[in-house]
Each structure stands twice: as structure tokens, then as C-alpha cells.
Design an enzyme around this catalytic site. Structure first.
Site, short mmCIF file in Angstrom:
data_model
loop_
_atom_site.label_atom_id
_atom_site.label_comp_id
_atom_site.label_asym_id
_atom_site.label_seq_id
_atom_site.Cartn_x
_atom_site.Cartn_y
_atom_site.Cartn_z
N GLY A 80 0.82 -1.21 0.00
CA GLY A 80 0.00 0.00 0.00
C GLY A 80 0.85 1.24 0.00
O GLY A 80 2.08 1.18 -0.12
N GLU A 96 -1.02 1.27 -6.83
CA GLU A 96 -0.25 0.39 -5.95
C GLU A 96 -0.33 -1.07 -6.41
O GLU A 96 0.67 -1.80 -6.37
CB GLU A 96 -0.78 0.50 -4.51
N GLU A 100 3.01 -3.30 -7.59
CA GLU A 100 3.44 -4.49 -6.86
C GLU A 100 3.33 -5.77 -7.67
O GLU A 100 4.09 -6.71 -7.45
CB GLU A 100 2.62 -4.64 -5.57
N GLU A 149 10.89 -6.56 0.77
CA GLU A 149 10.78 -7.87 0.13
C GLU A 149 9.30 -8.20 -0.03
O GLU A 149 8.50 -7.97 0.88
CB GLU A 149 11.46 -8.92 1.00
#
Length: 318
Positions: A80, A96, A100, A149
Site C-alpha cells: 500500500g 499500488e 506491486e 521484500e
């Protein structure tokens, strides 16, 4: 969006208006990104060619980010970020999600707004939490770095009733949820398992024919902020929508699939077996034969299906 035409009186009022007289929170979005994949992160498109009836083991997975900085450094959080200037929360969520996973058109729905006092030590931050569903085959995680990570975790949510008090016009129910996540990490010495867990209490009150629900985190092991609660609420919402009509499950599937694969996805989310005949009767209006088959050694070929768009987007029953 249509621009509002202000009167001179309204313009004069706004000149005198001081918005800084009110405390203002920071606005953020958090993403509960779900997928159904196998051990190696493969989605349903990878099939067992030796025996299509014996599907490779799949599990419901959630994407988490390991924080590389304070607060909650080295803890795991939902992906987020903060809303940018002049950016709608839905635009933030879509941005977002793409950053990702490299997926632009996944299922995306607001699952809750969280603004409890003290939920973030940095200050007053209100999270708009979104649930996202995607076919794991299309997901391409951003590569990790020294500061963070990204990793898929198997997710399990157990529930037990603690208390139920029923009266004439009111009811009070208290449940306990046990949230457990696992992810295997390959290292030079072999596999290492990352385990996260949290215990939450659910308080449900019925009064005057209305329901209010509150969740409290009782124990937290490894989650950043209140993200164990955000994740639990998103998963409960997912399970409820699957129980209602199940259309949401199709966003976890590839473009074509067998009915056995579709039923397995339902069973993974609901954590229980379903009767084949009942399931196929319920799904019949939502699927369409493609005319294609998938071959399986020693078995009859299985038909491949796709969504029936009429049933999804026009609200019609074919």
C-alpha cells in the site's frame, strides 16, 4: 467530472474559510491481494497433464511486503501507500496494485476503512483497505531490494465461538479468529519457513434490528501496524461473497478452466468440500462452454469453460 459553477457569494465565503482549523489525517490505501496458487507460485493454468482429475495442490495465498524501515521494521505488511496530491483513493489502489504485481485489471473492491486512534505510530492515518483478486499466472512481482521484500503466504483462518447471548430484541456474540500465514524461503542450507500469526476477537451486537461489529487484536506475531485485522476483515468479506453467489471466484481463475478447477477454488476459499451436482447446477448460469477440451491420460477429456459475460455484467439469467 462536471465543474461546479460557484456564485459570487459562495466564492466570497470560501475566501474566508480556513480549513486548517480542523485536524486532518493522512490518507492511505492498503491492498489485500489474494490468489490461488501451488507451491511454486503457479496458478490454475499449470495443469497436471498426466491426470487432469488429480489437480496439483493449490492454496489461497496473500501477498505481503516485509518492511525495510521504521516503524515496524522487518515486520510484514499489506502492500500500500499514501494518496498522492489530487489522487482519488481508487486511483491510489490501482496504482499500488500495478506497481506491486504488474497487473492492471484485477478485481478490486473496497473492503473496509480503518482509522482507529493509535493504529499507526507516525500519526493519524486512515487506511482505505481494498481486496484484490487475480489469476496467479498473470502476476509478476516487483523484484525485491535491500529495503523491502515481497512474498506470497499461504493463509488459514480458524474461528471458534466464545460467547452468545440472545434476548428478545438483542443479541451479543463474541468469536475468536486464529490467523496463520506461512511462506517457504529457499536458502543455501535448504528451505526456511516464515510463520506469522495473530489472534483476534470479533464482537457482534444486534440491537433494533441492526448489527455492529468490532475487531480487536489480542495477539500479534510478525504483522506490522493493525494489518492482521485488515487482512482478517478482507478474508471474511471474501468468504461471505463466495457464499452469496460465488461470482467473485472467477477473478481468481484463468480465462478458461474446467468445472473441477472452478469447484476446487470455491472449496479452497470456503475450506470445505462441496457436492459436485449442487455446485454445477449453481454455476451453470455463470459459465459457457468454449468448445475446447483438455486431454488427460486414462480419462475422458474434460470440457473447458469460460465466464458467461451476460450473467456477470448485465445481471441477466441466461
Amino acid at each position: 467530472m462536471q465543474v461546479h459553477q460557484m456564485s459570487e457569494e459562495e466564492k466570497e465565503y470560501l475566501k474566508q474559510y480556513d480549513i486548517t482549523q480542523y485536524d486532518r489525517p493522512s490518507v492511505a490505501t492498503d491492498m489485500a491481494i489474494f490468489s490461488i496458487m501451488g507451491k511454486k507460485g503457479r496458478g490454475y493454468q499449470i495443469r497436471d497433464n498426466e491426470n487432469y482429475r488429480k489437480l496439483p495442490e493449490k492454496k489461497l495465498k496473500i501477498l505481503l511486503i516485509k518492511r525495510g524501515s521504521h516503524p515496524y521494521k522487518d515486520c510484514w505488511a499489506l502492500p500500500g501507500g499514501f494518496c498522492r496530491n489530487n489522487e482519488d483513493v481508487y486511483e491510489t489502489a490501482r496504482r499500488e496494485l500495478y506497481e506491486e504485481t504488474n497487473v492492471k485489471n484485477a478485481y478490486l473492491k473496497l473492503s473496509g476503512i480503518f482509522g482507529d486512534v493509535g493504529r499507526d505510530p507516525r500519526g493519524w492515518i486512515i487506511s482505505h483497505t481494498f481486496m484484490a483478486l487475480m489469476d496467479g499466472e498473470k502476476c509478476n512481482l516487483r523484484a525485491g531490494s535491500d529495503v523491502w521484500e515481497a512474498r506470497w503466504f499461504d493463509i488459514r483462518l480458524g474461528k471458534k465461538e466464545i460467547k452468545k447471548v440472545l434476548k428478545k430484541d438483542t443479541a451479543t456474540i463474541e468469536n475468536e479468529y486464529q490467523l496463520d500465514l506461512e511462506s517457504e524461503v529457499a536458502e543455501s542450507e535448504g528451505l526456511r519457513t516464515i510463520k506469522l500469526s495473530a489472534t483476534l476477537r470479533e464482537f457482534i451486537d444486534f440491537c433494533d434490528y441492526h448489527e455492529t461489529i468490532r475487531y480487536d487484536i489480542v495477539e500479534n506475531n510478525g504483522f506490522a501496524f493493525d494489518h492482521a485485522k485488515l487482512l482478517t476483515c478482507a478474508l471474511i468479506s471474501l468468504q461471505q461473497q463466495v457464499e452469496e453467489d460465488g461470482k467473485i471466484v472467477f477473478d481468481l481463475m484463468p480465462e478458461t478452466f474446467t468445472l473441477t478447477e472452478l469447484q476446487k477454488a470455491f472449496e479452497i476459499i470456503l475450506d470445505r468440500k462441496l457436492l459436485v451436482a449442487n455446485f454445477r447446477r449453481k454455476m451453470s448460469r455463470y459459465v459457457q462452454e468454449t468448445g475446447q477440451m483438455i486431454e488427460g491420460a486414462g480419462h475422458r477429456p474434460a470440457k473447458l469453460y469460460k465466464r458467461n459475460i451476460e450473467a456477470f455484467y448485465r445481471g441477466q439469467t441466461p
